[in-house]
Design an enzyme around this catalytic site. Structure first.
Site, PDB file in Angstrom:
ATOM      1  N   HIS A  37       0.835  -1.212   0.000  1.00  0.00           N
ATOM      2  CA  HIS A  37       0.000   0.000   0.000  1.00  0.00           C
ATOM      3  C   HIS A  37       0.869   1.261   0.000  1.00  0.00           C
ATOM      4  CE1 HIS A  37      -2.762  -2.939   2.141  1.00  0.00           C
ATOM      5  NE2 HIS A  37      -3.545  -2.523   1.167  1.00  0.00           N
ATOM      6  N   LYS A 150      -1.183  -6.066  -8.210  1.00  0.00           N
ATOM      7  CA  LYS A 150      -1.479  -7.274  -7.426  1.00  0.00           C
ATOM      8  C   LYS A 150      -2.916  -7.756  -7.698  1.00  0.00           C
ATOM      9  CE  LYS A 150      -1.788  -9.990  -3.650  1.00  0.00           C
ATOM     10  NZ  LYS A 150      -3.156  -9.909  -3.287  1.00  0.00           N
TER      11      LYS A 150
HETATM   12  P1  AMP Z   1      -6.697  -3.466  -0.480  1.00  0.00           P
HETATM   13  O1  AMP Z   1      -6.487  -2.687   0.783  1.00  0.00           O
HETATM   14  O2  AMP Z   1      -6.293  -4.889  -0.367  1.00  0.00           O
HETATM   15  O3  AMP Z   1      -8.067  -3.260  -1.065  1.00  0.00           O
HETATM   16  O4  AMP Z   1      -5.691  -2.857  -1.543  1.00  0.00           O
HETATM   17  C1  AMP Z   1      -5.652  -1.487  -1.805  1.00  0.00           C
HETATM   18  C2  AMP Z   1      -4.733  -1.247  -2.975  1.00  0.00           C
HETATM   19  O5  AMP Z   1      -3.434  -1.752  -2.675  1.00  0.00           O
HETATM   20  C3  AMP Z   1      -5.175  -1.975  -4.255  1.00  0.00           C
HETATM   21  O6  AMP Z   1      -4.979  -1.114  -5.368  1.00  0.00           O
HETATM   22  C4  AMP Z   1      -4.274  -3.173  -4.303  1.00  0.00           C
HETATM   23  O7  AMP Z   1      -4.049  -3.655  -5.607  1.00  0.00           O
HETATM   24  C5  AMP Z   1      -2.988  -2.587  -3.708  1.00  0.00           C
HETATM   25  N1  AMP Z   1      -2.107  -3.654  -3.198  1.00  0.00           N
HETATM   26  C6  AMP Z   1      -2.433  -4.641  -2.328  1.00  0.00           C
HETATM   27  N2  AMP Z   1      -1.378  -5.468  -2.125  1.00  0.00           N
HETATM   28  C7  AMP Z   1      -0.357  -4.985  -2.888  1.00  0.00           C
HETATM   29  C8  AMP Z   1       0.987  -5.390  -3.136  1.00  0.00           C
HETATM   30  N3  AMP Z   1       1.517  -6.466  -2.561  1.00  0.00           N
HETATM   31  N4  AMP Z   1       1.731  -4.657  -3.989  1.00  0.00           N
HETATM   32  C9  AMP Z   1       1.201  -3.554  -4.603  1.00  0.00           C
HETATM   33  N5  AMP Z   1      -0.050  -3.112  -4.407  1.00  0.00           N
HETATM   34  C10 AMP Z   1      -0.836  -3.817  -3.567  1.00  0.00           C
END
Ligand code: AMP
Length: 285
Positions: A37, A150
């Site tokens: 994030h 991701k």
């Molecule tokens: P989430 O909180 O899981 O909904 O993710 C929020 C954002 O963070 C989304 O755009 C995800 O694709 C991104 N994200 C989650 N995990 C990763 C990671 N390991 N590397 C890069 N971006 C990520």
């Protein structure tokens, strides 16, 4: 860092930044922040003068038997991390603010996205994601929004949706941040037992192996993928899908020389992991 618990403070701040002609970047999240994030925040900072992060565990993107209730909520820790990397504003909406009662409209993602890959296994998920992102785009009105590769299906769907709905927002994709052993960082990794955690990096290894095999020889890609999927099962994964798709719109790959993405979703015990890898295919398939 401004902490906005309501949209009034959010809008007031955004308006002031707009008046000062500042470019505004936005990173929507569900919290429980990790280095993946924070990399999105840094990416946004490269392109913008001010960066807003939202934290909201969105109920409409979880299925009835999914982990909405136990999804880790770590707001204080998240705010400390965001402050440390110089985020300008964190928006922490309440459920009522994003989902006021009295619904007249419905967001529905069409089958080309909703009925493939994760969409098959998580009915309604992408409509829920789209619904909350549209709401957040309307509230924040950023110039740029950053999403992680991701969640590749989510990224491509949102990129297309942004165009179709004429949001004047540039979508930027940020690369997946991984542990040293290759496992993609995810808030769900903490559900893994010690033993499952040791097996988990096989998911990414499988993606790189399949890519290397497809690039090294004229192989039948369906066979290579089936073998890789069987290997994952032998290692203890329950594979939902392992598929090669067109990188731009996730359509089925049918001709040579294409930008492709290999996408996988698999359970280790009760934990669902996803990952993907993009590359250029040289072989006739
Ligand atoms: P989430 O909180 O899981 O909904 O993710 C929020 C954002 O963070 C989304 O755009 C995800 O694709 C991104 N994200 C989650 N995990 C990763 C990671 N390991 N590397 C890069 N971006 C990520």
């Amino acid at each position: 860092m401004i902490v906005a618990n309501n949209r009034e403070l959010l809008r007031e701040t955004v308006q002031a930044w707009r008046n000062a002609q500042l470019k505004i970047g936005f990173v929507p999240t569900m919290g429980n922040l990790h280095a993946g994030h924070l990399a999105l925040v840094k990416e946004a900072q490269q392109h913008c003068d001010k960066v807003i992060v939202s934290i909201f565990v969105n109920p409409t993107q979880f299925g009835p038997s999914e982990d909405f209730d136990r999804y880790p909520r770590t707001e204080q820790q998240d705010c400390q991390l965001l402050k440390a990397c110089h985020t300008d504003l964190v928006y922490l909406p309440t459920e009522l603010e994003l989902y006021p009662t009295g619904r007249t409209t419905k967001t529905q993602i069409l089958p080309a996205y909703a009925d493939i890959l994760c969409g098959i296994h998580r009915p309604g998920h992408f409509s829920g994601v789209a619904q909350v992102v549209i709401k957040l785009f309307n509230l924040v009105q950023p110039d740029v929004a950053v999403f992680g590769q991701k969640d590749y299906q989510q990224l491509t769907m949102l990129r297309q949706m942004t165009q179709e709905l004429n949001f004047p927002i540039e979508i930027i994709a940020a690369p997946t941040v991984r542990e040293e052993d290759g496992l993609a960082l995810s808030s769900r990794n903490q559900y893994l037992t010690k033993q499952q955690r040791e097996v988990a990096p096989c998911l990414y290894q499988t993606l790189t192996d399949v890519r290397d095999r497809l690039l090294s020889a004229k192989l039948n890609f369906a066979t290579v993928i089936e073998e890789a999927s069987n290997l994952l099962e032998e290692k203890g994964f329950k594979v939902e899908y392992l598929e090669l798709r067109d990188s731009t719109d996730l359509s089925i790959v049918s001709s040579a020389q294409k930008e492709v993405t290999l996408l996988v979703a698999a359970y280790l015990g009760k934990t669902r992991l996803i990952d993907n890898l993009s590359f250029t295919l040289n072989n006739e398939i």
